[in-house]
Scaffold this motif. Sequence first.
Motif, PDB file in Angstrom:
ATOM      1  N   PHE A 149       0.831  -1.215   0.000  1.00 48.08           N
ATOM      2  CA  PHE A 149       0.000   0.000   0.000  1.00 48.08           C
ATOM      3  C   PHE A 149       0.863   1.261   0.000  1.00 48.08           C
ATOM      4  CE2 PHE A 149      -3.993  -2.129   1.961  1.00 48.08           C
ATOM      5  CZ  PHE A 149      -4.552  -2.245   0.714  1.00 48.08           C
ATOM      6  N   GLN A 150       1.860   1.280   0.876  1.00 52.78           N
ATOM      7  CA  GLN A 150       2.663   2.501   1.014  1.00 52.78           C
ATOM      8  C   GLN A 150       3.536   2.762  -0.215  1.00 52.78           C
ATOM      9  OE1 GLN A 150       3.815   3.904   4.895  1.00 52.78           O
ATOM     10  NE2 GLN A 150       3.255   1.946   5.806  1.00 52.78           N
ATOM     11  N   ASN A 152       2.510   2.162  -3.157  1.00 55.10           N
ATOM     12  CA  ASN A 152       1.575   2.552  -4.215  1.00 55.10           C
ATOM     13  C   ASN A 152       0.773   3.804  -3.878  1.00 55.10           C
ATOM     14  OD1 ASN A 152       1.432   0.354  -6.566  1.00 55.10           O
ATOM     15  ND2 ASN A 152       1.947  -0.679  -4.657  1.00 55.10           N
ATOM     16  N   GLY A 153       1.374   4.672  -3.093  1.00 56.47           N
ATOM     17  CA  GLY A 153       0.807   6.009  -2.880  1.00 56.47           C
ATOM     18  C   GLY A 153      -0.237   6.145  -1.792  1.00 56.47           C
ATOM     19  N   PHE A 154      -0.474   5.108  -0.997  1.00 54.61           N
ATOM     20  CA  PHE A 154      -1.432   5.201   0.100  1.00 54.61           C
ATOM     21  C   PHE A 154      -0.739   5.710   1.364  1.00 54.61           C
ATOM     22  CE2 PHE A 154      -3.689   2.307  -2.671  1.00 54.61           C
ATOM     23  CZ  PHE A 154      -5.018   2.642  -2.476  1.00 54.61           C
ATOM     24  N   TYR A 164      -6.087   3.140   5.199  1.00 54.05           N
ATOM     25  CA  TYR A 164      -5.205   3.817   4.253  1.00 54.05           C
ATOM     26  C   TYR A 164      -6.007   4.769   3.373  1.00 54.05           C
ATOM     27  CZ  TYR A 164      -2.065  -0.045   5.490  1.00 54.05           C
ATOM     28  OH  TYR A 164      -1.295  -0.949   6.174  1.00 54.05           O
ATOM     29  N   THR A 165      -5.411   5.900   3.044  1.00 49.84           N
ATOM     30  CA  THR A 165      -6.068   6.861   2.142  1.00 49.84           C
ATOM     31  C   THR A 165      -5.125   7.211   0.992  1.00 49.84           C
ATOM     32  OG1 THR A 165      -5.285   8.714   3.507  1.00 49.84           O
ATOM     33  CG2 THR A 165      -7.528   7.917   3.921  1.00 49.84           C
ATOM     34  N   LYS A 166      -5.745   7.542  -0.135  1.00 47.26           N
ATOM     35  CA  LYS A 166      -4.961   7.954  -1.306  1.00 47.26           C
ATOM     36  C   LYS A 166      -5.701   9.083  -2.014  1.00 47.26           C
ATOM     37  CE  LYS A 166      -2.706   5.973  -5.403  1.00 47.26           C
ATOM     38  NZ  LYS A 166      -2.491   4.736  -6.171  1.00 47.26           N
ATOM     39  N   LYS A 167      -4.959  10.112  -2.423  1.00 47.09           N
ATOM     40  CA  LYS A 167      -5.565  11.220  -3.164  1.00 47.09           C
ATOM     41  C   LYS A 167      -4.867  11.370  -4.507  1.00 47.09           C
ATOM     42  CE  LYS A 167      -7.234  14.025   0.688  1.00 47.09           C
ATOM     43  NZ  LYS A 167      -7.152  15.315   1.399  1.00 47.09           N
ATOM     44  N   ASN A 168      -5.633  11.781  -5.517  1.00 46.04           N
ATOM     45  CA  ASN A 168      -5.013  12.049  -6.822  1.00 46.04           C
ATOM     46  C   ASN A 168      -4.766  13.546  -7.002  1.00 46.04           C
ATOM     47  OD1 ASN A 168      -7.485  13.185  -7.491  1.00 46.04           O
ATOM     48  ND2 ASN A 168      -8.105  11.526  -8.869  1.00 46.04           N
TER      49      ASN A 168
END
Length: 224
Positions: A149-150, A152-154, A164-168
């Motif tokens: 996860f980390q 891959n941008g989370f 986990y969170t991810k923003k574009n």
Amino acid sequence: MDEEIASIDRNDTWELTSLPEGHKSIGVKWVYKTKTNKEGQLEKYKARLVAKGYKQRQGIDYDKVFAPVARIETIRLLTAVAAQNKWKIYQMDVKSAFLNGYLEEEVYIEQPPGYIKQGHEDKVYCLKKALYRLKQAPRAWNTRIDEYFQKNGFIKSPYEHTLYTKKNEDGDIMIVCLYVDGMIFTGNNLGMFHDFKKAMTKEFEMTDIGEMSYFLGVEVKQTE
């Protein structure tokens, strides 16, 4: 049972070898379960090969064992956030999740009953990855998925270690909550979901359940 052995082989979980001098092998056994759906009807039969983890010795076969799981309050909060924002919640499961966790220790297991290699009856399997009921299996899997996860941008929550969170670039958000081998995710961008599913399926063997309808014993109905 054939499916379980095939999954273990596909995953490159072990290799057949002679037991080194001074080492002891751990026994394994088959565990059989029936899986039911939310109506309580039979969905499938499962056979799982598990290690006799109670024979492991600390400092030899394992060291650290703790692995976090999401609190039920976190799952309720995520559901509430999705409902308030009119977001859908989706669910995926990792097939044989613990078989994906890399081992740091040298662990040898006996050949499984019913699947002993002819001509190699005296040999054992050296585990490259974890097997269910090994004491360190949950930790090994959690370490693997956390690193994935980390990378891959989370971003991992400092208060809930399985959230986990991810923003574009546009500020759209995706939130993923992990509970052992099951995960639910929500957010405001369907494209991010699609990319996430594609990437996860490439990395792990996944079951795409679609919209969350039954999770941790709770039935969920998603409507407008």
